[in-house]
Design an enzyme around this catalytic site. Structure first.
Site, PDB file in Angstrom:
ATOM      1  N   GLY A  57     -15.045  43.208 -21.493  1.00  0.00           N
ATOM      2  CA  GLY A  57     -16.209  44.007 -21.809  1.00  0.00           C
ATOM      3  C   GLY A  57     -17.142  44.157 -20.624  1.00  0.00           C
ATOM      4  O   GLY A  57     -16.759  43.907 -19.479  1.00  0.00           O
ATOM      5  N   LYS A  73     -23.079  39.421 -22.012  1.00  0.00           N
ATOM      6  CA  LYS A  73     -21.727  39.951 -22.085  1.00  0.00           C
ATOM      7  C   LYS A  73     -21.503  40.602 -23.439  1.00  0.00           C
ATOM      8  O   LYS A  73     -21.738  39.980 -24.474  1.00  0.00           O
ATOM      9  CB  LYS A  73     -20.721  38.819 -21.886  1.00  0.00           C
ATOM     10  CG  LYS A  73     -19.297  39.212 -22.147  1.00  0.00           C
ATOM     11  CD  LYS A  73     -18.772  40.110 -21.064  1.00  0.00           C
ATOM     12  CE  LYS A  73     -17.326  40.488 -21.316  1.00  0.00           C
ATOM     13  NZ  LYS A  73     -16.798  41.334 -20.251  1.00  0.00           N
ATOM     14  N   ASP A 167      -8.900  28.787 -17.246  1.00  0.00           N
ATOM     15  CA  ASP A 167      -8.758  29.885 -16.289  1.00  0.00           C
ATOM     16  C   ASP A 167      -9.721  29.701 -15.120  1.00  0.00           C
ATOM     17  O   ASP A 167     -10.413  30.633 -14.715  1.00  0.00           O
ATOM     18  CB  ASP A 167      -8.999  31.230 -16.981  1.00  0.00           C
ATOM     19  CG  ASP A 167      -8.544  32.417 -16.121  1.00  0.00           C
ATOM     20  OD1 ASP A 167      -7.713  32.207 -15.210  1.00  0.00           O
ATOM     21  OD2 ASP A 167      -9.023  33.544 -16.355  1.00  0.00           O
TER      22      ASP A 167
END
Length: 727
Positions: A57, A73, A167
């Site tokens: 997004g 966000k 990640d």
């Protein structure tokens, strides 16, 4: 969970080595003007500019209702329609809201149930590690040591909250003078099973993923340690840890090849990174071990900071972009783009502190200590015998009494050695009994000041997540796993409460009796972030819980009455969607003495005689309540159109009630006559911002103004004339 450079995408190719500023990748975090199709507000937050966009997004620079900056966000439409993603996103947001540390930007607000789910995190105006290395080249060894220590501390904090990052990569690390800031923790788990991963892609970014993530077996927090080592090699050599190549080729190298450790100078750091790259996760150190083994290595000189000069120039450029966005904001009407009051804004964590329903800004994590070297607060830079390290789940050292290093460190009480920047959010002001010392608690500081001279006399390091200082000089501070109590300053820690397997953790919101003998705090009934809230009452001398009782919600504030006979607290629902009321308890029995409900109570203060409460309701009105009788009466309405009233405080003699807004508010503050409830007209313009401090001499008020994230404390006389500044 914080995220505002472009989010990691499971399909991303390996990140490549440095190329200069002529090429800008999608994770560039430059502040850009809002586009015509961008909203002007999301929830209660006003949008100022764009920060980036990616697989999940768009990311915006936004202004919180109480005047601070955040990165907001907004999830893209296809994910917003994915019910599995929504469920995971909500779960990960709840968990991430418990993550607090100087190297993990906090989630300050979120609404996973909105039509377009969103979350807001504290804003760090710095480049990503990927940007910094790409544009300036590899980091020197001393900078690498600070990078590893900060990343290890961040991972330990994330892991202690029951999360994994999954990640970690250079574009998920922001750089600031206070240390590396790890963002996006929890995102990879949230997208599990969604349209982003159903094509068979592995989690994480191939160049930085771990072998067990590729096979999907035995994935544990030590997978993040493997990724951390890869990030450090990127910073050291300017390229991916296993070299360039296709995604499939890179995954094969991760499983079977050797990393390019030659990028790191030989010595303890390279040896430690080699162990972090072990294919078997059981052979890797955990994040806490990494901290401990590197704690004795030399760090950069305080004179020059931990970052290369070119990176500091990048940070200055980011600050310039921020100033431009703020200048553009000031040209608009104060009401422009404000969200509807109360819309969205759910999801505040249960441990958020006083005057901080929206909380941000990690501590200023690099503090100058005597000896001219940087010390990362919250990182145990000495041995356990030297003092307690906040080890995010470990036990503190048992050093107590005169000279015990409760956090002050060498030179903590030395005015010439102390360096405190009032960054982030300020939560509370309090004073010594004689009024000569001002105690300041915020997301970046717990410090004591000679306010007349504007000098720091003491600072507590690491900064507690919750704290209180009494007029008599006793102080209590909480970490997620234990409570510390000091007498007379940070160099004299007298007790550590909790911190072992027999005591339940997740401590916050300390309240301390005037004699320092008893600490009450918020805890969870099973010691986990998902447990039900309880109040614990500790005997400091015996280090035992004297009483414990369940409560109906979570706390936004708690303190003892002046005679220590009762506890007063603002209680909110578990998701902070609403505030339940103001409770007064008998700390010995847990019995409810009074409960004030029927309105959204956001702040409460106590008259000096301990008989009356002033309360903020719905962030627009104020009331006074009698603790003994339970009688409540309204103060004259200030006629606010928006939720701008943040704090109320009694004058020392109880005749007035002061009301504070924020420094971005269109309203400057208010004064009421406590007896009649009428607003008082003043001869001088009144500007009262939260936090607000009333000096014990009854002749001075303390408030604060923020510019570019740094506060200046302003001292006013009884006629609201400015007489001093502290910064």
């Amino acid at each position: 969970m914080a995220e505002y450079p472009a989010p990691g995408h499971p399909k991303d190719l390996p990140e490549h080595g440095p190329h200069r500023a002529s090429a800008r990748s999608k994770d560039h975090t430059a502040v850009q003007p809002l586009a015509s199709d961008d909203p002007r507000a999301i929830g209660p937050h006003r949008l100022l500019a764009r920060l980036g966009a990616g697989g999940m997004g768009k990311v915006y620079l936004a202004r919180t209702p109480d005047g601070h900056l955040c990165a907001l966000k907004v999830v893209k439409e296809d994910l917003a329609h994915d019910s599995q993603f929504r469920a995971r996103f909500a779960r990960e947001v709840r968990a991430a809201q418990r993550v607090r540390g100087p190297f993990t930007p906090s989630v300050v607000d979120a609404d996973p149930d909105a039509a377009a789910p969103w979350m807001a995190t504290e804003y760090v105006p710095g480049p990503t590690l990927k940007e910094a290395v790409r544009e300036n080249g590899p980091f020197p060894e001393e900078s690498l040591r600070v990078l590893v220590l900060g990343l290890a501390r961040a991972l330990a904090t994330v892991h202690a909250a029951g999360l994994m990052h999954r990640d970690l990569k250079p574009s998920n690390i922001l750089l600031s003078p206070r240390g590396p800031q790890v963002i996006d923790f929890g995102i990879a788990r949230a997208v599990e099973g969604t349209v982003l991963t159903r094509t068979g892609q592995t989690f994480g970014t191939p160049a930085y993923t771990s072998p067990e993530q590729i096979t999907g077996q035995n994935v544990s927090p030590r997978a993040d340690v493997f990724s951390m080592a890869g990030v450090v090699l990127f910073a050291a050599g300017g390229g991916p840890p296993f070299g360039e190549g296709s995604a499939i080729g890179t995954l094969n190298k991760v499983m079977n090849g050797d990393p390019h450790l030659e990028a790191v100078p030989g010595g303890p750091l390279r040896d430690l990174l080699a162990r972090c790259f072990a294919k078997d996760p059981g052979q890797r150190p955990d994040a806490e071990t990494v901290q401990r083994e590197l704690s004795g290595l030399p760090l950069p000189s305080a004179e020059h900071g931990w970052l290369p000069p070119q990176v500091n120039q990048q940070i200055s450029a980011k600050a310039g972009e921020l100033r431009q966005a703020e200048a553009a904001e000031r040209t608009t009407a104060p009401e422009a783009g404000r969200g509807e009051p109360g819309h969205g804004g759910g999801g505040h964590p249960w441990w958020r502190g006083r005057t901080a329903t929206v909380v941000a800004a990690a501590a200023a994590a690099l503090v100058l200590l005597g000896g001219g070297a940087f010390a990362l607060t919250a990182l145990p830079l000495g041995s356990q015998e030297d003092g307690p390290g906040d080890t995010a789940g470990g036990e503190p050292a048992d050093g107590e009494g005169e000279g015990a290093a409760g956090g002050g460190g060498d030179g903590a009480g030395d005015e010439e050695a102390a360096a405190v920047t009032l960054e982030g959010f300020l939560y509370d002001f309090s004073f010594s009994e004689d009024g000569e010392t001002l105690h300041v608690f915020g997301s970046g500081t717990l410090s004591s000041w000679n306010w007349r001279e504007g000098t720091v006399t003491d600072q507590y390091s690491p900064v507690p997540t919750g704290a209180v200082v009494t007029p008599g000089g006793f102080a209590a501070g909480t970490t997620s796993t234990y409570i510390e109590v000091w007498e007379g300053g940070s160099e004299n820690r007298v007790a550590v409460l909790g911190g072992n397997s027999e005591d339940r953790g997740q401590y916050d919101m300390p309240a301390l009796t005037g004699d320092g003998a008893t600490v009450a705090n918020l805890a969870s009934d099973d010691g986990t972030v998902d447990g039900d809230p309880v109040i614990q009452v500790w005997d400091v001398e015996s280090r035992e819980v004297r009483n414990e009782f369940a409560i109906d919600g979570y706390l936004a504030d708690m303190f003892y009455t002046p005679d220590d006979s009762a506890l007063v607290a603002v209680v909110a629902e578990p998701d902070y969607a609403a505030h339940i009321g103001v409770y007064v308890w008998d700390p010995g029995t847990g019995e409810e003495i009074q409960v004030f409900e029927g309105a959204e109570y956001y702040d409460v203060s106590l008259a000096a005689d301990g008989t009356s409460l002033a309360m903020v309701t719905d962030r627009r009105e104020a009331r006074i309540a009698d603790i003994g009788t339970g009688e409540v009466r309204d103060l004259e309405s200030p006629g606010l159109e928006h939720e701008e009233l943040y704090e109320v405080e009694f004058s020392i003699d109880g005749s007035l009630v002061y009301g504070a807004t924020s420094d971005l508010s269109s309203e400057p503050g208010f004064v009421w006559d406590a007896e009649s409830g009428d607003l008082v007209e003043t001869d001088t313009d009144v500007t009262l911002n939260s936090p607000l401090g009333v000096h014990p001499d009854g002749e001075h008020l303390f408030t604060a103004f923020v510019e570019a994230g740094v506060h200046t404390i302003v001292v006013m006389d009884a006629d609201f004339n400015v007489v001093a500044e502290v910064n």
